[in-house]
Scaffold this active site. Structure first.
Site, mmCIF file in Angstrom:
data_model
loop_
_atom_site.group_PDB
_atom_site.id
_atom_site.type_symbol
_atom_site.label_atom_id
_atom_site.label_comp_id
_atom_site.label_asym_id
_atom_site.label_seq_id
_atom_site.Cartn_x
_atom_site.Cartn_y
_atom_site.Cartn_z
ATOM 1 C CG HIS A 70 1.542 -28.343 5.635
ATOM 2 N ND1 HIS A 70 2.037 -29.498 5.069
ATOM 3 C CD2 HIS A 70 1.319 -28.614 6.936
ATOM 4 C CE1 HIS A 70 2.110 -30.431 6.015
ATOM 5 N NE2 HIS A 70 1.678 -29.920 7.156
ATOM 6 C CD GLU A 105 4.033 -28.958 10.451
ATOM 7 O OE1 GLU A 105 3.320 -29.448 11.331
ATOM 8 O OE2 GLU A 105 3.712 -28.944 9.248
HETATM 9 P P1 13P Z 1 1.744 -35.429 11.744
HETATM 10 O O1 13P Z 1 1.431 -34.929 13.139
HETATM 11 O O2 13P Z 1 0.737 -36.393 11.216
HETATM 12 O O3 13P Z 1 3.147 -35.873 11.602
HETATM 13 O O4 13P Z 1 1.561 -34.137 10.791
HETATM 14 C C1 13P Z 1 2.189 -32.962 11.149
HETATM 15 C C2 13P Z 1 1.714 -31.922 10.231
HETATM 16 O O5 13P Z 1 1.992 -31.936 9.045
HETATM 17 C C3 13P Z 1 0.866 -30.871 10.794
HETATM 18 O O6 13P Z 1 0.723 -29.814 9.909
#
Ligand code: 13P
Length: 231
Positions: free
Chosen positions: A85, A157
């Protein structure tokens, strides 16, 4: 369709137990994966929802203070685990090599990795999206079998989208997911970053998205239900 819930470091024991009761009533036909904190992993007690973790040690059980091994996660019923992450890559300075080791340990212990990749705003502005994502993917999957690559889940992401309320355009997401599919055609692809019950109508226009990794929304069961109904 996969809906993965990343609680991050939220929800103490009491809060998690009442949250879990709300999730018990969640109506869904998709696959829901809940990734609570390590401490809450052993409190997990839901049917129809899979258990995930947010991190794992690069090593087997042993003299690694503060770490939790893939073997112990498996023993606690964990079936999925988020790896790499961006918050860990940034705040814990997790390296490409560590992410790779974690992916390997998870597969060794029959846990499906949810590999997170994504670029910063600056990297996007400099036209580096492709090279950054390719490096993150290629180092993480090096040495994996075709079967493991097909089992792997990748969550795109964009770092500039996480927790900011800003989401990429459908064209931007489509471009990235098409790029990943070009060399990993059988890997499941999720989108993560400010996805919510309001922007899901737009996000679902991108037919390459096979699921979502939700941060903030994972903590709001009512809004989450609306999101799932629409997704
Ligand atoms: P948000 O949905 O709060 O933007 O976070 C996304 C995330 O980092 C999921 O791993």
């Amino acid at each position: 369709m996969i809906i993965a819930l990343n609680n991050k470091s939220n929800l103490n024991k009491e809060a998690f137990l009442s949250y879990q009761e709300k999730l018990r009533g969640l109506e869904h036909t998709c696959q829901v994966i809940l990734c609570p904190t390590y401490l809450n992993v052993n409190l997990f007690n839901l049917e129809g929802i899979s258990l995930g973790a947010q991190n794992v040690s690069t090593e087997d059980p042993g003299a690694f203070t503060g770490e939790i091994s893939a073997k112990d996660l498996k023993n606690s019923g964990v079936e999925y685990c988020i790896v790499g992450h961006s918050e860990r890559r940034t705040y814990q300075r997790e390296s490409l090599e560590e992410v790779h080791k974690k992916v390997v340990k998870l597969f060794e212990n029959d846990i499906t990795p949810i590999l997170c990749i994504g670029e910063t705003k600056e990297e996007r502005e400099q036209g580096l999206v492709g090279s950054i994502l390719k490096e993150e993917i290629e180092t993480a999957i090096s040495g994996l079998t075709e079967e493991q690559k097909a089992r792997l889940i990748i969550a795109y992401e964009p770092i500039w989208s996480i927790g900011t309320g800003i989401i990429p355009t459908i064209e931007q997401i489509t471009e990235v997911l098409t790029f990943i599919k070009s060399f990993l055609p059988n890997t499941t692809l999720l989108y993560g970053g400010s996805a919510n019950e309001k922007n899901i109508d737009m996000l679902k226009e991108c037919t390459l998205i096979e699921g979502y990794l939700l941060g903030g929304l994972s903590l709001k069961p009512e809004e989450l239900q609306v999101f799932i109904n629409k997704a």
